[in-house]
Design a protein around this motif. Structure first.
Motif, PDB file in Angstrom:
ATOM      1  N   ASN A 423     -38.520 -50.084  19.500  1.00  0.00           N
ATOM      2  CA  ASN A 423     -37.546 -50.173  20.680  1.00  0.00           C
ATOM      3  C   ASN A 423     -38.345 -49.281  22.084  1.00  0.00           C
ATOM      4  OD1 ASN A 423     -34.799 -50.973  20.608  1.00  0.00           O
ATOM      5  ND2 ASN A 423     -35.150 -50.429  18.562  1.00  0.00           N
ATOM      6  N   LEU A 424     -38.886 -48.369  21.665  1.00  0.00           N
ATOM      7  CA  LEU A 424     -39.722 -47.492  22.510  1.00  0.00           C
ATOM      8  C   LEU A 424     -40.753 -48.248  23.338  1.00  0.00           C
ATOM      9  CD1 LEU A 424     -39.057 -43.937  21.239  1.00  0.00           C
ATOM     10  CD2 LEU A 424     -37.649 -44.872  23.018  1.00  0.00           C
ATOM     11  N   TYR A 426     -41.495 -51.315  23.357  1.00  0.00           N
ATOM     12  CA  TYR A 426     -41.089 -52.657  23.878  1.00  0.00           C
ATOM     13  C   TYR A 426     -41.754 -53.164  25.138  1.00  0.00           C
ATOM     14  CZ  TYR A 426     -38.580 -57.104  24.397  1.00  0.00           C
ATOM     15  OH  TYR A 426     -38.079 -58.405  24.702  1.00  0.00           O
ATOM     16  N   ARG A 479     -37.783 -45.812  27.010  1.00  0.00           N
ATOM     17  CA  ARG A 479     -38.543 -46.875  26.799  1.00  0.00           C
ATOM     18  C   ARG A 479     -39.164 -47.256  28.349  1.00  0.00           C
ATOM     19  NH1 ARG A 479     -34.550 -51.232  26.151  1.00  0.00           N
ATOM     20  NH2 ARG A 479     -34.477 -50.959  23.689  1.00  0.00           N
ATOM     21  N   SER A 483     -43.091 -47.390  30.107  1.00  0.00           N
ATOM     22  CA  SER A 483     -43.875 -48.604  30.571  1.00  0.00           C
ATOM     23  C   SER A 483     -44.587 -48.374  31.587  1.00  0.00           C
ATOM     24  CB  SER A 483     -42.468 -49.533  31.082  1.00  0.00           C
ATOM     25  OG  SER A 483     -42.111 -48.718  32.254  1.00  0.00           O
TER      26      SER A 483
END
Length: 639
Positions: A423-424, A426, A479, A483
């Motif tokens: 999840n983190l 992604y 997350r 990015s």
């Protein structure tokens, strides 16, 4: 974009998919080398066994055959083990392509007002073509490289002179094949375009069938569809003719070495080569070199060309960005006279708004519910196209900017089933995944550490249904923090966190490189921001918190309403005592009267709380009466 540029861009996308998975690529190479072990020892084992049996050394011959059996078992293990790292390279590319195609379809629908019919073909056919053929291409390339290397190493160890008979025809065959690639790509692209045209026309035909029959246009539409089908058939025949030319390259590269060794066998025997060595050399050609060349030419010439052209088509339509960030101007956001309405006859939600947000700025957007704050965030994110005006990010139209450049976190955070690490990381699908140290730093900055420890660490599997709304927001915030996005938009993305957690998260993003735009649901978000944009439906005010309290009456009203609600302590410019527990005061007012907090309907201060019919849960929305003392009623708020 030229065809050459499309090929280069497609090649960079595929090469990048391998580079971004260094661990999987290394494992794939290791297991491919193990898989090629039988080829390396095949010819040598055949030569040793043959010479041993011819000289009646049965035990030695059996030992050579046993060595071949062991190598074959090792090759089977390597072949089976290679599929896991192969999937680790291919599946992330497929997921990224699906996201890009869906995003492109949404943009096309917003721009044209109808679904993207050709995008359906790209999603249901072309993405799967890229996925399957990319996997097949990796299998072919690694098989060819390791098999050819094993065969040539075996030949050089067994009978070095045979390399002079094998290498030239192999190189000639590969040269003939590469000479056909450019023409084959053009024919394959024609076939891809024909498929898209048929998909788009078929959808239009199905949705407008009643009108076609009513207008008597059946023959015209049938003829148009027929022409498209004929064009596709012609393109398919052209691709087939090109494919026939590959047979010549196969004959030159795969058959000539075999004939050369057979023809040179008497000479080789006269100059010291044993029968087993000649037979071993033939084995290397028959069982190693020729199959590898056959697989490479067939694979690269068939599915490989289809992959290159299909990926080039996705790049051409803008769904796989060839440019990873805006073209120029840094990360500045600029809106020039932007107007947006949800329909041609609807009142504009955003009307003639001009705004500049320099790279590295921290902006809070405030205003009553339903005033257009989230719409503005969607315009900045490129998910909506202005009715008039332009939105630029770094000098590039927002709708054309690579999605990696900006991130929009909505109020309802999305968390999918899988590990916390998945999840983190992604939004890092196109770059190196974050390591534990980077995850720890991000979790500490945003405030996720306690939750990560409670869940059992980054590799623990999580069920989104077991997380609270605030915990899901923490995962989404971390997350996005990890990015590569240069512009982050928080659209009430911290509304389920308490005030302290919200402050910590916003401080983390404010200290992060790039720009931060916050759609505020607490007044403290506006106080923390360097600048504040106030929207009230009639005009926009831009300035610092203290500046707006001084010159913007709607902002004072909103600030005073928050304070009276009890969720925010109020303090404004000109409050000499600085006591945050005191009521809100307005700069220049000696008596320190309240700045229009919400009170009961009909109250003497002229501020009546009115619940909008379509926002029944927004009890804090207020409408101040004008000088005529006319009370606003629910029906007046319909627009």
């Amino acid at each position: 974009m030229s065809r050459r540029r499309r090929r280069l861009s497609g090649g960079r996308v595929l090469a990048g998919a391998v580079r971004r998975r260094p661990r999987e690529a290394t494992l794939l190479a290791v297991w491919s080398a193990v898989e090629a072990a039988p080829v390396l020892v095949f010819g040598r084992s055949v030569a040793g066994a043959t010479d041993a049996f011819l000289t009646h050394r049965t035990g030695t011959g059996l030992a050579w055959l046993a060595a071949l059996a062991v190598a074959a078992a090792a090759g089977a293990v390597g072949s089976a083990a290679a599929y896991r790292p192969l999937a680790g390279i291919v599946e992330p590319l497929r997921d990224a392509l699906v996201r890009q195609v869906v995003r492109g379809a949404v943009h096309e629908a917003v721009r044209t007002g109808r679904p993207g019919d050709a995008a359906v073909a790209r999603l249901t056919q072309h993405v799967e073509i890229v996925r399957d053929t990319f996997a097949g291409l990796l299998v072919v390339i690694r098989g060819f490289v390791f098999t050819l290397a094993s065969a040539l190493i075996g030949l050089s160890a067994l009978l070095p002179v045979t390399l002079l008979l094998v290498v030239p025809p192999v190189a000639l065959g590969l040269g003939l094949f590469l000479g056909m690639v450019s023409r084959a790509m053009a024919r394959q692209r024609d076939l891809i375009l024909a498929e898209e045209r048929i998909a788009g026309s078929s959808t239009a035909l199905a949705t407008g069938l009643r009108d076609i029959v009513a207008c008597g246009a059946e023959d015209a539409r049938s003829a148009k569809i027929g022409r498209l089908i004929d064009a596709q058939a012609a393109a398919a025949r052209s691709v087939a003719r090109i494919a026939a030319g590959r047979t010549i390259a196969l004959a030159v590269g795969g058959r000539l070495p075999l004939l050369a060794i057979v023809a040179a066998a008497p000479w080789l025997l006269r100059h010291g080569a044993t029968p087993g060595a000649v037979l071993g050399a033939l084995t290397y050609v028959l069982q190693g070199l020729t199959p590898a060349l056959h697989t490479a030419i067939r694979g690269l010439g068939g599915s490989g060309l289809r992959l290159a052209v299909t990926l080039g088509r996705l790049i051409e339509t803008g769904e796989v960005p060839a440019v990873p960030r805006p073209a120029g101007g840094g990360g500045d956001l600029r809106l020039s006279r932007v107007t947006f309405a949800y329909g041609p006859d609807a009142e504009p939600v955003i009307d003639d708004l001009s705004l500049t947000v320099p790279d590295g700025d921290h902006l809070a957007i405030v205003g009553p519910s339903g005033i257009g704050k989230s719409t503005l965030a969607l315009l900045v994110a490129g998910l909506l196209t202005p009715s008039r005006g332009t939105v630029f990010l770094g000098g590039t139209p927002a709708s054309q900017v690579a999605p990696e450049f900006r991130a929009l976190i909505p109020q309802e955070a999305y968390v999918f089933g899988g590990t916390l690490r998945d999840n983190l990381g992604y939004l890092r699908a196109d770059t190196a995944p974050p390591g534990d140290a980077e995850l720890d730093a991000a979790a500490d900055a945003v405030g996720l550490t306690a939750l990560a420890e409670r869940l059992g660490g980054y590799d623990a599997r999580i069920d989104p249904a077991t997380l609270s709304a605030g915990e899901r927001q923490l995962v989404a915030l971390t997350r996005t923090y990890l990015s590569p996005a240069r512009l982050v938009l928080l659209d009430e993305a911290t509304c389920h966190l308490d005030a302290a957690a919200e402050e910590r998260a916003e401080a983390a993003f404010a200290a992060r490189p790039g720009s931060l735009i916050v759609i505020a649901h607490r007044m403290t978000s506006a106080r923390r921001a360097r600048r504040v944009l106030m929207l009230d439906g009639t005009r926009a005010w831009l300035g610092g918190h203290e500046d707006l309290l001084t010159r913007c009456e709607p902002y004072r009203d909103l600030h005073g309403h928050w304070a009276a609600d009890g969720s925010e302590p109020a303090q404004v410019a000109g409050d000499a005592n600085g006591d945050r527990s005191q009521p809100a005061r307005v700069a220049g007012r000696a008596n320190g009267d309240r700045s229009e907090p919400a009170r009961v309907a009909g109250d003497a201060d002229g501020v009546d709380p009115v619940a909008r019919a379509y926002l029944p849960d927004d009890a804090r929305h207020v409408v101040p009466d004008g000088a005529d003392r006319q009370e606003e009623v629910i029906r007046d708020l319909g627009g």
